[in-house]
Design an enzyme around this catalytic site. Structure first.
Site, PDB file in Angstrom:
ATOM      1  CD  GLU A 127      -2.557   1.478   2.521  1.00  0.00           C
ATOM      2  OE1 GLU A 127      -3.016   0.526   3.179  1.00  0.00           O
ATOM      3  OE2 GLU A 127      -2.627   2.667   2.893  1.00  0.00           O
ATOM      4  CB  SER A 221      -2.464 -10.122   7.451  1.00  0.00           C
ATOM      5  OG  SER A 221      -3.220  -9.128   8.075  1.00  0.00           O
TER       6      SER A 221
END
Ligand code: F3S
Length: 282
Positions: A127, A221
């Site tokens: 991201e 994650s």
């Protein structure tokens, strides 16, 4: 065993939307690619692979694709990747989360106006790479309080600070404060997503009440890892698992109440399985 499942456990809005978009494309029967795994969940990625979805691992691999549809995941990508997909004549399904897209737009606009972009986030996270890839000039990423203290730039430069959507809110504020004290001309846009804050706050509240806490999510994650750390601070019996198969709990007899939360990439069926398992087997 009594169990409390967090309301904000599992897929957030952006991930749900991206996964649904891939499944919609599968139904169309063309070659489908996702640029990087669609989410940080091996089970979902494997299921999609069985349905013929191929994960593109790098820009080089993308350059070798000659036909089909490329889905951009919720994390988003740098501008040059969108340009490459277009240049190759591939169909692009942009499933970038609208909250991440908002950051891209801010970065493009503010850097276009000459500001230096500082992204508060984890260097190397897709991201963050994506966000940096919308800056006109090189953007900086600042990950820790030390890095914020060490940061320097020209006194006449204007700085625009944004954050990775999953960054810890308190740490973000502390880092912003450091920038403010340096006397730079700083504008700050808090781009932390509410889904993360809500999930973290609720997880901490539940972890503080229960005897044991289970955090479900993919090994890679980062938002799940953060949830685990937050829960660990409140409850020493906190366990990080990917699926029900990892659940080999050796719970002390005194455990009466178990809390469950899950990272943003954990599908509902996995949360359900864990919940049922704990209720029945303990
Ligand atoms: Fe989007 Fe927030 Fe999820 S930015 S991908 S809704 S964590």
């Amino acid at each position: 065993m009594e169990v409390i499942v967090a309301e904000h456990a599992g897929f957030c809005f952006g991930v749900k939307r991206a996964v649904e978009q891939v499944y919609e494309q599968v139904a169309k029967g063309r070659p489908i690619y996702t640029y990087g795994p669609i989410i940080h969940n091996e089970e979902v990625v494997k299921d999609l692979e069985r349905r013929g979805v191929t994960v593109i691992g790098s820009e080089e691999e993308l350059a070798d694709v000659t036909e089909g549809t490329v889905v951009i995941r919720s994390h988003g990508v740098p501008e040059r990747i969108v340009a490459l997909i277009d240049a190759k004549g591939l169909e692009c399904v942009d499933a970038t989360c609208p909250f991440v897209k908002r950051i891209h737009n801010i970065v493009a606009k503010e850097s276009g106006a000459g500001k230096k972009i500082v992204v508060i986030g984890n260097a190397g996270h897709p991201e963050v790479e994506g966000i940096m890839g919308w800056a006109k000039e090189g953007a900086a990423v600042v990950e820790s309080l030390e890095e914020a203290r060490d940061f320097t730039c020209g006194k006449d430069e204007e700085i625009c600070i944004v954050s990775q959507t999953t960054f810890n809110y308190n740490k973000f504020q502390d880092m912003v404060e450091i920038f403010m004290k340096k006397g730079y001309n700083v504008s700050v846009v808090n781009t932390i997503c509410n889904a993360t804050e809500e999930r973290q706050t609720e997880a901490a509240q539940i972890a503080a009440r229960v005897d044991a806490m289970i955090v479900i999510g993919g090994k890679h994650s980062s938002n799940t890892r953060k949830l685990y750390e937050i829960c660990m601070q409140e409850c020493a019996n906190t366990y990080f698992i990917q699926t029900v198969d990892d659940l080999h709990l050796d719970l002390p007899k005194s455990v009466r109440l178990v809390g469950i939360t899950a990272g943003a990439s954990t599908p509902n069926n996995i949360i359900e399985e864990v919940q049922n398992y704990v209720r029945i087997n303990f």
